[in-house]
Design an enzyme around this catalytic site. Structure first.
Site, PDB file in Angstrom:
ATOM      1  N   TRP A  99      85.987  50.293  30.682  1.00 41.97           N
ATOM      2  CA  TRP A  99      86.820  49.168  31.572  1.00 41.97           C
ATOM      3  C   TRP A  99      87.910  48.704  30.739  1.00 41.97           C
ATOM      4  CZ3 TRP A  99      85.949  50.433  36.146  1.00 41.97           C
ATOM      5  CH2 TRP A  99      84.523  50.784  36.450  1.00 41.97           C
ATOM      6  N   ASP A 166      87.011  40.092  30.448  1.00 42.10           N
ATOM      7  CA  ASP A 166      86.275  40.885  31.929  1.00 42.10           C
ATOM      8  C   ASP A 166      84.707  40.248  31.408  1.00 42.10           C
ATOM      9  OD1 ASP A 166      84.889  42.736  33.598  1.00 42.10           O
ATOM     10  OD2 ASP A 166      86.051  44.517  32.655  1.00 42.10           O
ATOM     11  N   LYS A 190      76.605  43.132  38.678  1.00 44.51           N
ATOM     12  CA  LYS A 190      75.505  43.190  37.602  1.00 44.51           C
ATOM     13  C   LYS A 190      74.807  42.415  37.956  1.00 44.51           C
ATOM     14  CE  LYS A 190      78.817  46.555  37.047  1.00 44.51           C
ATOM     15  NZ  LYS A 190      79.908  46.686  36.174  1.00 44.51           N
TER      16      LYS A 190
HETATM   17  C1  LIG Z   1      81.316  47.225  36.285  1.00 48.32           C
HETATM   18  C2  LIG Z   1      82.370  46.782  35.735  1.00 48.32           C
HETATM   19  C3  LIG Z   1      83.855  46.929  35.997  1.00 48.32           C
HETATM   20  C4  LIG Z   1      84.692  47.466  37.507  1.00 48.32           C
HETATM   21  O1  LIG Z   1      83.919  46.700  38.032  1.00 48.32           O
HETATM   22  P1  LIG Z   1      83.858  47.132  39.939  1.00 48.32           P
HETATM   23  O2  LIG Z   1      84.095  45.316  40.842  1.00 48.32           O
HETATM   24  O3  LIG Z   1      83.685  48.374  40.647  1.00 48.32           O
HETATM   25  O4  LIG Z   1      86.130  46.524  40.029  1.00 48.32           O
HETATM   26  C5  LIG Z   1      84.955  46.534  35.153  1.00 48.32           C
HETATM   27  N1  LIG Z   1      84.389  46.109  33.797  1.00 48.32           N
HETATM   28  C6  LIG Z   1      83.157  45.891  33.671  1.00 48.32           C
HETATM   29  C7  LIG Z   1      82.653  45.985  32.747  1.00 48.32           C
HETATM   30  C8  LIG Z   1      82.411  46.163  34.706  1.00 48.32           C
HETATM   31  O5  LIG Z   1      80.693  46.017  33.851  1.00 48.32           O
END
Ligand SMILES: *Cc1c(COP(=O)(O)O)cnc(C)c1O
Length: 358
Positions: A99, A166, A190
């Site tokens: 990511w 993020d 998540k």
């Molecule tokens: C799951 C995840 C993403 C992607 O998220 P989306 O909502 O599917 O775009 C980005 N960064 C991290 C750390 C993730 O766990």
């Protein structure tokens, strides 16, 4: 049979969230209408959105000068929105996983990107520590929890330039100092809500510093000024997020949650380290994620890997497969995962060891 949900995302949510959202899908706030069919501008839904923002601020102790936004597009859209709004000349990125890598790739469309460090050559099995962030960078981007590889930055870094994080997979998992960040974002699927809503915590001061024109929908200011109601927000996931926040508050907040998370992860890592069949993917205990626990079978027992998955499945344990890029196992131990599920997994690991190595 009781199911144990170890999926990495979308993933386990509190029963409280699921039940209340299910009820609201039939009759929302006594309106006699489903949550799916009410106007996002109805006073009942505006109240939901406002309360969710308030609770976000309360639970994370967010200081004045910050806004909480609920947007569409997933965390992946933030990979582009962040540089659109913040990158004038140069940005710094820490490459700690898939990511993080994707976020950095998007930023390159907007300006110079300095990768301050990367653990890619070691299948991202550690968090780089010795790196220098250029002081003339417009911001420094990190991914606090690397969902796929199972590493985590569990403290708030000191940084001379605006820090962007993020936190898709570890938001609300620990106490944190929001004042150290310019932007925190994540997909909700998540640790918070069903897929469909993206949270963004943004410091107002950090905005307005780029000269480029920003399309209306991609401009954080649009969503700040309209309190996340510029266009139709993802109504059902926002409602569900509010339920999870209420559940978290009821439980004692992030401080209590953090303690529970550390305990759960500790129980599982201890067994991985003790059990002769398994080994953890992340050697340095300080880098190990409390949310996504990645492990494999030791080389000499590798052939039994699929068999253990089948065995765990037969006991109701779902979602234990490691990400396709890593293999092995990944047990996601998000906020809503009860300790009982971790104990059930540990028991299964012990039983499997006993049958195989007797
Ligand atoms: C799951 C995840 C993403 C992607 O998220 P989306 O909502 O599917 O775009 C980005 N960064 C991290 C750390 C993730 O766990």
């Amino acid at each position: 049979m009781k199911k144990h949900n170890f999926y990495a995302g979308p993933s386990i949510l509190p029963q409280y969230t699921i039940k209340n959202t299910a009820e609201a899908l039939i009759d929302f706030a006594g309106t006699g209408l489903s949550l799916m069919e009410v106007s996002h501008r109805s006073k009942e839904f505006v109240a939901v959105s406002n309360e969710a923002q308030q609770l976000f601020k309360e639970l994370l102790d967010i200081p004045a000068g910050y806004h909480v936004l609920f947007l569409g597009g997933g965390a992946s859209s933030q990979f582009m929105m962040v540089p659109f709004n913040l990158l004038e000349k140069k940005a710094a990125y820490l490459n700690t996983g898939t990511w993080a890598d994707k976020a950095q790739k998007e930023a390159k469309l907007f300006g110079e990107v300095v990768e301050v460090a990367s653990s890619k050559a070691n299948t991202y099995n550690y968090i780089p520590k010795d790196y220098v962030v250029p002081e003339d960078a417009d911001y420094f981007h990190i991914t606090t929890n690397n969902t796929i590889y199972g590493t985590e930055i569990r403290q708030d870094l000191d940084c001379k330039v605006p820090l962007v994080a993020d936190m898709s997979s570890d938001i609300f998992s620990r106490q944190m100092d929001v004042s150290k960040y310019a932007i925190i974002y994540g997909g909700a699927q998540k640790n918070l809500a069903p897929a469909g809503v993206t949270f963004v915590i943004v410091k107002e001061d950090a905005l307005g510093k780029v000269t480029r024109k920003i399309p209306t929908m991609l401009n954080y200011k649009t969503h700040i000024e309209n309190e996340s109601m510029f266009n139709t927000p993802p109504v059902v996931p926002v409602f569900a997020a509010l339920q999870t926040l209420k559940w978290l508050k009821e439980l004692g907040g992030v401080k209590v949650m953090e303690k529970m998370n550390i305990e759960k992860a500790g129980i599982l890592y201890d067994e991985i380290d003790r059990n002769k069949l398994f080994k953890a993917n992340i050697p340095d205990v300080n880098d190990r994620s409390v949310m996504n626990i990645c492990f494999v079978m030791n080389d000499e027992y590798k052939a039994w890997e699929p068999e253990f998955l089948t065995y765990a499945k037969s006991l109701g344990m779902l979602g234990l497969e490691g990400h396709r890029s890593v293999g092995g196992y990944r047990a996601s131990t998000y906020n809503a995962l009860p300790k009982e599920s971790v104990i059930a997994l540990v028991e299964a690991m012990k039983a499997f060891e006993q049958t195989k190595l007797k």
